[in-house]
Design a protein around this motif. Structure first.
Motif, PDB file in Angstrom:
ATOM      1  N   LEU A 304      59.810  22.543  11.297  1.00 19.01           N
ATOM      2  CA  LEU A 304      59.604  23.939  11.671  1.00 19.01           C
ATOM      3  C   LEU A 304      60.916  24.657  11.951  1.00 19.01           C
ATOM      4  N   ASP A 305      61.934  23.924  12.354  1.00 17.52           N
ATOM      5  CA  ASP A 305      63.241  24.542  12.564  1.00 17.52           C
ATOM      6  C   ASP A 305      63.804  25.065  11.240  1.00 17.52           C
ATOM      7  N   THR A 306      63.591  24.315  10.171  1.00 19.32           N
ATOM      8  CA  THR A 306      64.021  24.775   8.845  1.00 19.32           C
ATOM      9  C   THR A 306      63.211  25.987   8.396  1.00 19.32           C
ATOM     10  N   VAL A 307      61.891  25.955   8.643  1.00 21.18           N
ATOM     11  CA  VAL A 307      61.040  27.098   8.282  1.00 21.18           C
ATOM     12  C   VAL A 307      61.449  28.341   9.064  1.00 21.18           C
ATOM     13  N   THR A 308      61.727  28.172  10.358  1.00 22.65           N
ATOM     14  CA  THR A 308      62.133  29.299  11.193  1.00 22.65           C
ATOM     15  C   THR A 308      63.443  29.908  10.711  1.00 22.65           C
ATOM     16  N   ARG A 309      64.355  29.064  10.280  1.00 22.42           N
ATOM     17  CA  ARG A 309      65.625  29.579   9.752  1.00 22.42           C
ATOM     18  C   ARG A 309      65.387  30.450   8.525  1.00 22.42           C
ATOM     19  N   GLY A 310      64.480  30.020   7.645  1.00 25.80           N
ATOM     20  CA  GLY A 310      64.158  30.826   6.470  1.00 25.80           C
ATOM     21  C   GLY A 310      63.518  32.148   6.849  1.00 25.80           C
TER      22      GLY A 310
END
Length: 336
Positions: A304-310
């Motif tokens: 989710l940290d990667t998704v949030t960055r996007g």
């Protein structure tokens, strides 16, 4: 033999520059619910403080003479049937086109004469939000409101950074690029929290100006419930931490589960080292399950940290589509 054709070159014309108006279009946004005791004065005060501005009063199912008195004072009156301040702000941000937006409550607790100062600061420093930090002797605050304001502001500061002294102020000035890039999700009074966290997460240039805060007009009643709305704001902060800081949120959950698992398993492990047998098999299974859940939580946080960055990158690109405010602050100087 045929003669080769020569390509005709046409000069590339630059797009015509869009003429920038000399003065910014200023919209004063006033969400209202049963504010007949003060709305007429609020509209008159802001029209005097910001000559040339348009005051929009959005009525949220008032049962008194708010609409009538706001129209009489010269405001543009519109209605939002979905109850809640967040719903009203969502409608205002979507409908109104302006260069500078001044948002203020309709209860006449904020000083309209400071409006020009807030707008000047926004334009002079090309900011996206200027917060009107309330200055008072605390007599105008209920005890629960004082404690809640300090608690919630401290909590947001610890997680997202300290850039404002008064997170729950209802007096703010926004640039157009803030308003048109802000996806309003809140439905009620937790909208102030969402506004601040959005600015902090997007690393927007923001400022703050101290403004006097006074008691409500006689006959005016606060719509903010200390406990109900306080818990709603706290719940909103929790959701924003989960959505904007998923690694920290799920990392803490993973750490808590891992600690509980170790505490439960430690007596079993020491007994096994002494005797070579495993007692209390259900407890051992529970400890193993908690540790598995801990690792699953950690993996969820990483993904989710990667998704949030996007998501943050997409919001940033949308934000950059709107130009920064580029007006001479002197156009509003002396308006108060």
């Amino acid at each position: 033999m045929s003669t080769p054709q020569t390509a005709t070159l046409y000069p590339i014309q630059a797009p015509a520059a869009v003429a920038q108006p000399a003065t910014p279009r200023i919209a004063v946004l006033v969400p209202c619910y049963n504010e007949e005791a003060s709305i007429e004065k609020v509209v008159a005060d802001f029209k005097a403080a910001l000559p040339g501005c348009t005051v929009y009063v959005y009525d949220n199912n008032s049962k008194d003479r708010t609409v009538e008195l706001a129209s009489k004072a010269g405001a543009v009156v519109r209605r939002e049937p979905l109850q809640g301040k967040g719903n009203v702000v969502r409608r205002m941000f979507a409908d109104i086109e302006a260069d500078v937006y001044v948002m203020v409550d309709g209860d006449d607790t904020y000083d309209a004469s400071k409006a020009s100062l807030l707008v000047e600061k926004l334009l002079a420093e090309q900011l996206d939000m200027v917060n009107g930090a309330r200055v008072t002797d605390w007599e105008n605050y209920r005890t629960g409101h004082r404690f809640g304001n300090v608690l919630l502001t401290t909590l947001v500061t610890m997680v997202f950074g300290k850039r404002t002294q008064d997170m729950l102020s209802g007096y703010r000035v926004f640039s157009r690029r803030f308003v048109k890039s802000f996806p309003v999700l809140a439905g009620g009074f937790e909208i102030e929290t969402e506004l601040v966290v959005h600015a902090l997460e997007m690393r927007m240039p923001i400022g703050e100006v101290e403004t006097p805060y006074k008691d409500r007009a006689p006959g005016s009643v606060s719509k903010l419930s200390t406990f109900r709305d306080g818990f709603r704001i706290l719940w909103m902060i929790g959701k924003l931490i989960k959505e904007e800081r998923p690694m920290q949120f799920f990392g803490l959950v993973a750490l808590a589960l891992a600690l509980v698992s170790v505490v439960i398993a430690w007596p079993i492990f020491t007994y096994f080292m002494e005797t070579g047998t495993v007692p209390r098999l259900p407890t051992a299974v529970l400890s193993t399950g908690l540790m598995i859940l801990s690792f699953l939580s950690l993996v969820c946080g990483l993904i989710l940290d990667t998704v949030t960055r996007g998501r943050r990158e997409m919001k940033r690109l949308k934000y950059l589509e709107v130009p920064a405010p580029d007006f001479d602050p002197a156009t509003v100087k002396g308006a108060a």
